[in-house]
Design a protein around this motif. Structure first.
Motif, PDB file in Angstrom:
ATOM      1  N   LEU A   1       0.826  -1.200   0.000  1.00  0.00           N
ATOM      2  CA  LEU A   1       0.000   0.000   0.000  1.00  0.00           C
ATOM      3  C   LEU A   1       0.861   1.252   0.000  1.00  0.00           C
ATOM      4  O   LEU A   1       0.525   2.268  -0.629  1.00  0.00           O
ATOM      5  CB  LEU A   1      -0.928   0.013   1.222  1.00  0.00           C
ATOM      6  CG  LEU A   1      -2.001  -1.090   1.306  1.00  0.00           C
ATOM      7  CD1 LEU A   1      -2.810  -0.924   2.593  1.00  0.00           C
ATOM      8  CD2 LEU A   1      -2.924  -1.037   0.091  1.00  0.00           C
ATOM      9  N   ASN A   2       1.999   1.181   0.678  1.00  0.00           N
ATOM     10  CA  ASN A   2       2.882   2.352   0.791  1.00  0.00           C
ATOM     11  C   ASN A   2       3.730   2.580  -0.451  1.00  0.00           C
ATOM     12  O   ASN A   2       4.063   3.715  -0.787  1.00  0.00           O
ATOM     13  CB  ASN A   2       3.811   2.201   2.009  1.00  0.00           C
ATOM     14  CG  ASN A   2       3.057   2.304   3.327  1.00  0.00           C
ATOM     15  OD1 ASN A   2       2.128   3.097   3.442  1.00  0.00           O
ATOM     16  ND2 ASN A   2       3.436   1.482   4.301  1.00  0.00           N
ATOM     17  N   GLU A   3       4.119   1.491  -1.124  1.00  0.00           N
ATOM     18  CA  GLU A   3       5.045   1.611  -2.252  1.00  0.00           C
ATOM     19  C   GLU A   3       4.425   2.355  -3.428  1.00  0.00           C
ATOM     20  O   GLU A   3       3.214   2.364  -3.618  1.00  0.00           O
ATOM     21  CB  GLU A   3       5.482   0.214  -2.720  1.00  0.00           C
ATOM     22  CG  GLU A   3       6.518  -0.437  -1.843  1.00  0.00           C
ATOM     23  CD  GLU A   3       7.018  -1.754  -2.450  1.00  0.00           C
ATOM     24  OE1 GLU A   3       7.053  -1.862  -3.681  1.00  0.00           O
ATOM     25  OE2 GLU A   3       7.353  -2.665  -1.654  1.00  0.00           O
ATOM     26  N   LYS A   4       5.333   2.951  -4.240  1.00  0.00           N
ATOM     27  CA  LYS A   4       4.879   3.588  -5.459  1.00  0.00           C
ATOM     28  C   LYS A   4       4.290   2.548  -6.401  1.00  0.00           C
ATOM     29  O   LYS A   4       4.651   1.380  -6.361  1.00  0.00           O
ATOM     30  CB  LYS A   4       6.046   4.298  -6.153  1.00  0.00           C
ATOM     31  CG  LYS A   4       6.563   5.519  -5.395  1.00  0.00           C
ATOM     32  CD  LYS A   4       7.686   6.186  -6.177  1.00  0.00           C
ATOM     33  CE  LYS A   4       8.193   7.430  -5.445  1.00  0.00           C
ATOM     34  NZ  LYS A   4       9.291   8.096  -6.202  1.00  0.00           N
ATOM     35  N   SER A   5       3.393   2.982  -7.264  1.00  0.00           N
ATOM     36  CA  SER A   5       2.784   2.058  -8.223  1.00  0.00           C
ATOM     37  C   SER A   5       3.874   1.409  -9.057  1.00  0.00           C
ATOM     38  O   SER A   5       4.747   2.092  -9.597  1.00  0.00           O
ATOM     39  CB  SER A   5       1.809   2.809  -9.144  1.00  0.00           C
ATOM     40  OG  SER A   5       0.714   3.284  -8.399  1.00  0.00           O
ATOM     41  N   GLY A   6       3.815   0.118  -9.138  1.00  0.00           N
ATOM     42  CA  GLY A   6       4.836  -0.625  -9.873  1.00  0.00           C
ATOM     43  C   GLY A   6       4.549  -2.102  -9.795  1.00  0.00           C
ATOM     44  O   GLY A   6       3.383  -2.521  -9.758  1.00  0.00           O
ATOM     45  N   VAL A   7       5.617  -2.909  -9.737  1.00  0.00           N
ATOM     46  CA  VAL A   7       5.436  -4.360  -9.766  1.00  0.00           C
ATOM     47  C   VAL A   7       4.760  -4.876  -8.492  1.00  0.00           C
ATOM     48  O   VAL A   7       4.169  -5.950  -8.504  1.00  0.00           O
ATOM     49  CB  VAL A   7       6.782  -5.087  -9.974  1.00  0.00           C
ATOM     50  CG1 VAL A   7       7.358  -4.779 -11.338  1.00  0.00           C
ATOM     51  CG2 VAL A   7       7.783  -4.724  -8.890  1.00  0.00           C
ATOM     52  N   LYS A   8       4.869  -4.131  -7.378  1.00  0.00           N
ATOM     53  CA  LYS A   8       4.199  -4.558  -6.147  1.00  0.00           C
ATOM     54  C   LYS A   8       3.349  -3.452  -5.526  1.00  0.00           C
ATOM     55  O   LYS A   8       2.354  -3.731  -4.866  1.00  0.00           O
ATOM     56  CB  LYS A   8       5.226  -5.030  -5.105  1.00  0.00           C
ATOM     57  CG  LYS A   8       5.830  -6.400  -5.392  1.00  0.00           C
ATOM     58  CD  LYS A   8       6.508  -7.002  -4.168  1.00  0.00           C
ATOM     59  CE  LYS A   8       5.504  -7.458  -3.149  1.00  0.00           C
ATOM     60  NZ  LYS A   8       6.134  -8.231  -2.045  1.00  0.00           N
ATOM     61  N   GLY A   9       3.750  -2.237  -5.707  1.00  0.00           N
ATOM     62  CA  GLY A   9       3.113  -1.146  -4.973  1.00  0.00           C
ATOM     63  C   GLY A   9       1.810  -0.643  -5.559  1.00  0.00           C
ATOM     64  O   GLY A   9       1.546  -0.769  -6.754  1.00  0.00           O
ATOM     65  N   PHE A  10       0.973  -0.013  -4.655  1.00  0.00           N
ATOM     66  CA  PHE A  10      -0.312   0.562  -5.062  1.00  0.00           C
ATOM     67  C   PHE A  10      -0.387   2.059  -4.779  1.00  0.00           C
ATOM     68  O   PHE A  10      -1.318   2.724  -5.218  1.00  0.00           O
ATOM     69  CB  PHE A  10      -1.462  -0.150  -4.339  1.00  0.00           C
ATOM     70  CG  PHE A  10      -1.574  -1.605  -4.689  1.00  0.00           C
ATOM     71  CD1 PHE A  10      -2.085  -2.004  -5.921  1.00  0.00           C
ATOM     72  CD2 PHE A  10      -1.155  -2.586  -3.805  1.00  0.00           C
ATOM     73  CE1 PHE A  10      -2.183  -3.345  -6.243  1.00  0.00           C
ATOM     74  CE2 PHE A  10      -1.250  -3.927  -4.116  1.00  0.00           C
ATOM     75  CZ  PHE A  10      -1.765  -4.313  -5.345  1.00  0.00           C
TER      76      PHE A  10
END
Length: 971
Positions: free
Chosen positions: A476-485
């Motif tokens: 949830l915290n990560e930037k949008s990408g391969v894992k983040g939202f």
């Protein structure tokens, strides 16, 4: 050969078995007598090496197996990797593609023995041989459970299907069966759950899944495919049936019974052989790549090529370098949440990293008893993944309990246990005796194996279950990408209330809206699906429920999965939680999930909620299951059920309850997770016994078409000269009662001048038959069209086709030609021809041929026609810088001389062009590793080494190969 060899120096070791005086066996533990050192040595041998040792003692005849061979095995610790030893397996397993050349050879041998004045009835395989007809099935007719699936190939998907289908396909619109796979408007509604209507609607489904071509087994398609199989392969099947009638020691398992490795594991395995009250360990070589599975039952076995297995059938031993044995010590206790798949894949990963290629692996330690036989056979079957020859699990109490459930009677099991203990082949966890000594030991702690899920967007992103809650928070915290939202911190705890079916529910990030149990990748081991069922049973009994808005489904990979879920009594509990059987095909994992309820979809979009799907499939890309479900996790079937009950992935199973049960009691995952003991009990008592009972009935009743198939009963096979599938080969054309001295090879031309690393794929016929090939010309002259050519594999019983396919690989680089092509030069005429056509001309002219090659000639997997083909082309010798060991032995076994340049020499250093003629003179008496002189037509003389390395190889070469050697024994 399985019985004591006449004149064996070890006859005094034969004695009666304890409480069973009528049973006899070789008591190898008494070999040392009072010699404590020898007794100690036997106790420290790995169990797998003990099987080799017992075989060498029992089969010692002073020629094929010598006393020195037995002593070399006993001194394994110092002799490993340094000596070759013979091994006489107790039996052979064949599948039909590799089995038909062997059976054709035996039929031809009967003919040759009769022609030479012998009794053809005596010609039989020397050891029990089981041939399973399981490689002949082609999918001509099929159906699929997917509804309204896209057509990736474009065009009108219905038209080509209609041509193939045995039933009439629906024109365009397909009725919905009320499954989660339906994407269109539902016209059938819940009434489609009625089994009668369900069956009627199945008749009009598309015939192939456009994603996986995965069929739904149905009686009519099965019958249609069987009809095609028997029609297409009638000649071969009639030959197999004739073989089963006239040969002793041959058992043919007819089509539609099962796959070779499965039948071998479930029906053919003896564990301990008993012939005329004489006991000895079961062991096997097979031409099926999955032969290693039987090591999970304590049966030593591995896959081999056609010539090696045929040699065993002829009464010859398999020769192998005495291998290193890696001991794999399993300790600790697996995590309660770790499934069999977790354990198997983790052990496979450790062994791959341990460099066990070309070695035996043997399991020991306190953790072994935690593995069921299904786990063990799966690990043993994974040998190709980590490169080991085999992975051996000695027989123990778990094995005997398994055998009890598979139909072994109590008296037989008692004799088996007594015998295995007497010859020190029974492993006892509770025994205080020391473990065997190994070449190296790999330690694996089962406690370190923890369950994982994969996601939320890619299958390669593994997440430990105990870290799931924190990992999702990180996503949830990560930037949008391969894992983040990239969800803002202040919105990460948002809750969106929603009304559904008269009740209010609260959706938040991590809430689960899709939960699908799919067994297509898990049904090889029943325990994971059973675990899901047992967990559901305990959950229902505890009062847990799944929220109604969650799209739950159960899509078994085959009817067998439904069968064992039903027979174990867990199917109703899965259904109670919403996991009902929706069909047999690719559904949720390919995006064929019914739309979520509109209220749920709206709530997810309005609140920008990161909703989750959990499934036990193989694909979880973002948005794949549903456009509004952005996080998808792959999990084991029981974890799918657990997360569905929890309703969220933001849960720590250790500290947080799944829900509230009866009387308001908090229920944790540990309260309902089935133990491995529970799983093993249900698996053995409900699943295994049911499966084995069904297979046994199928074996005893046979196949109706097979039973009605007519076949001759004559001692000799009535060859049909018009047949393009079965033909009498010419291996025995020069069979005589007495061998002649090795004849000189005079004025031989070079058929092919090859470079380094020529593989058996370059040599042996394989794959489809090219329309411009010599084999195609032969079949065309027989009146066949290209559509009727079939493959080289299907025509392995016809030496005329296979000889024409030898060296027909388009990647073959012949230095005479200068570019890849299956061509060569016929030097007397100067013509460039197909290899077969040139060889045929040489044979008509009475000119012998040889092959020049570089380093590592004959690399690759063992292929019988890589030796048989060159022999029938007229090749008398191969002259190479070095050989792949197995192929070198196969050349000798067919009667071709393997010659090697002296160290540092090759055609270039000797100034050879390959256009010369070569003369090779053999002395009257051959000796191991002798040097021969070769004289060329240009006057050059050079020396080579004859790679005949022991008395057995010399004898086989003098007799013209193993086939002629054995045929002469019948004379």
């Amino acid at each position: 050969p399985p019985l004591p060899s006449p004149g064996s120096p070890y006859q005094p070791l034969i004695e009666a078995l304890g409480n069973y005086p009528q049973k006899k066996f070789y008591n190898v533990s008494k070999l040392g007598g009072t010699n404590q050192l020898l007794c100690f040595t036997l106790d420290t041998l790995p169990y797998s090496i003990r099987v080799l040792f017992e075989s060498s003692i029992r089969n010692c005849d002073g020629f094929l197996v010598k006393e020195t061979d037995a002593m070399n095995i006993l001194e394994w610790k110092t002799k490993q990797n340094n000596v070759e030893v013979p091994f006489c397996p107790a039996r052979v397993v064949l599948q039909d593609f590799t089995g038909i050349p062997a059976m054709v050879d035996f039929a031809a041998m009967r003919e040759a023995v009769r022609n030479a004045g012998g009794d053809p009835v005596k010609v039989n395989p020397a050891c029990p041989t089981d041939l399973t007809v399981d490689h002949s099935l082609q999918i001509d007719f099929s159906k699929c459970a997917i509804q309204n699936a896209p057509n990736p190939g474009g065009g009108d998907s219905q038209k080509p299907m209609a041509k193939l289908s045995p039933l009439k396909a629906q024109p365009r619109k397909l009725p919905c069966r009320g499954q989660t796979g339906c994407k269109g408007p539902c016209s059938a509604g819940d009434s489609s759950r009625n089994s009668g209507q369900f069956s009627a609607q199945i008749e009009n489904t598309p015939i192939l899944c456009p994603f996986h071509l995965q069929p739904v087994p149905e009686p009519e398609t099965v019958l249609k495919n069987q009809e095609m199989e028997f029609g297409r392969n009638r000649e071969r099947l009639q030959f197999f049936k004739w073989s089963s009638k006239v040969f002793k020691n041959i058992s043919i398992i007819p089509p539609e019974t099962g796959m070779a490795h499965q039948v071998n594991l479930e029906y053919l395995s003896r564990v301990v052989f008993e012939v005329k009250d004489f006991l000895y360990p079961d062991s096997v070589v097979g031409t099926d790549s999955h032969t290693t599975m039987v090591n999970g039952l304590g049966i030593l076995g591995w896959g081999a090529g056609g010539i090696e297995t045929e040699a065993v059938m002829l009464g010859m031993p398999v020769t192998l370098t005495l291998p290193e044995v890696v001991g794999c010590e399993l300790t600790g206790t697996a995590s309660p949440l770790a499934t069999s798949i977790d354990i198997v894949l983790s052990i496979t990963k450790h062994l791959r990293q341990a460099d066990v290629a070309g070695k035996f692996v043997e399991f020991f330690g306190s953790g072994v008893s935690q593995l069921s036989v299904a786990d063990r056979t799966t690990i043993a079957n994974m040998c190709p993944e980590y490169g080991a020859i085999l992975s051996f699990f000695p027989v123990d109490n778990v094995t005997l309990k398994h055998l009890q459930h598979t139909g072994f009677d109590k008296a037989k099991l008692e004799v088996m246990e007594a015998y295995l203990k007497a010859v020190k082949l029974y492993r006892n966890d509770e025994s205080s005796s020391r473990e065997p000594e190994y070449s190296q030991v790999v330690q694996i702690s089962l406690s370190s194996i923890i369950p994982y899920v994969s996601g939320p967007k890619r299958s390669q992103d593994r997440v430990a279950v105990n870290n799931m809650k924190s990992d999702f928070q990180a996503c949830l915290n990560e930037k949008s990408g391969v894992k983040g939202f990239q969800i803002a911190v202040e919105k990460q705890n948002d809750i969106v209330p929603v009304q559904y079916e008269g009740n209010e529910y609260k959706l938040s990030h991590g809430c689960i809206v899709i939960a699908a149990v799919i067994s297509c990748t898990n049904n090889c081991n029943p325990s994971v699906m059973l675990a899901a069922g047992l967990l559901a049973k305990k959950a229902v009994e505890a009062g847990l429920v799944v929220k109604p808005y969650i799209r739950t489904s159960l899509s078994p990979g085959s009817g067998m999965v439904t069968h064992y879920l039903s027979s174990s009594g867990v199917l109703p509990y899965l259904s109670k939680l919403g996991f009902e059987v929706v069909g047999y095909g690719c559904s949720t994992c390919v995006g064929n999930t019914a739309p979520l309820p509109e209220a749920i979809r709206n709530a997810i979009k309005q609140g920008d909620i990161i909703a989750c799907g959990v499934l036990s499939g193989t694909k979880n890309f973002e948005g794949r299951l549903c456009d509004c479900v952005r996080a998808n996790y792959l999990a084991s079937p029981p974890l799918v059920v657990a997360y569905a009950i929890a309703g969220t992935v933001r849960i720590d199973f250790e500290t947080e309850p799944l829900g509230t049960g009866f009387n308001g009691k908090s229920i944790y995952l540990r309260d309902i997770w089935p133990t491995r003991r529970e799983l093993h009990t249900v698996e053995e008592e409900c699943v295994i016994s049911s499966m084995f009972k069904e297979l046994k009935e199928k074996m005893e009743k046979g196949n109706k078409r097979w039973n009605l198939l007519e076949a001759p009963e004559s001692t000799l096979f009535p060859w049909d000269l018009k047949s393009t599938y079965i033909r009498c080969p010419s291996f025995f054309d020069k069979l005589a009662k007495e061998p002649v001295s090795p004849q000189p090879i005079e004025n031989a031309h070079v058929l092919l001048y090859l470079g380094d690393s020529v593989t058996t794929d370059h040599i042996s016929p394989a794959g489809s038959i090219a329309r411009s090939s010599a084999a195609a010309k032969y079949l065309t002259n027989k009146g066949l069209t290209p559509r009727e050519f079939n493959s080289y594999g299907a025509r392995r019983g016809n030496d005329a086709v296979m000889t024409r396919g030898t060296f027909a690989n388009i990647k073959l680089l012949n230095k005479f030609i200068g570019k890849p092509a299956p061509k060569t030069i016929h030097f007397p005429s100067g013509q460039t021809l197909d290899v077969f056509e040139a060889a045929e001309l040489y044979q008509k002219e009475g000119i012998p041929v040889i092959i020049l090659a570089g380093k590592k000639y004959g690399l690759g997997s063992s292929r019988d026609w890589a030796a048989k083909g060159p022999f029938l082309l007229g090749v008398k010798a191969v002259l190479a810088e070095s050989y792949e060991k197995v192929h070198k032995s196969q050349l000798i076994g067919i009667g071709i001389a393997p010659l090697q340049f002296l160290p540092g020499e090759n055609p270039s250093t000797l100034g050879l062009t390959g256009r010369e003629q070569f003369s090779i003179l053999f002395p009257p008496e051959l000796s191991p590793g002798m040097t021969l002189d070769i004289k060329t037509s240009t006057g050059k003389v050079f020396s080579v080494i004859a790679l005949l390395e022991n008395s057995m190889e010399i004898t086989l070469y003098k007799y013209g190969g193993s086939l002629n050697f054995v045929a002469r024994r019948f004379l």
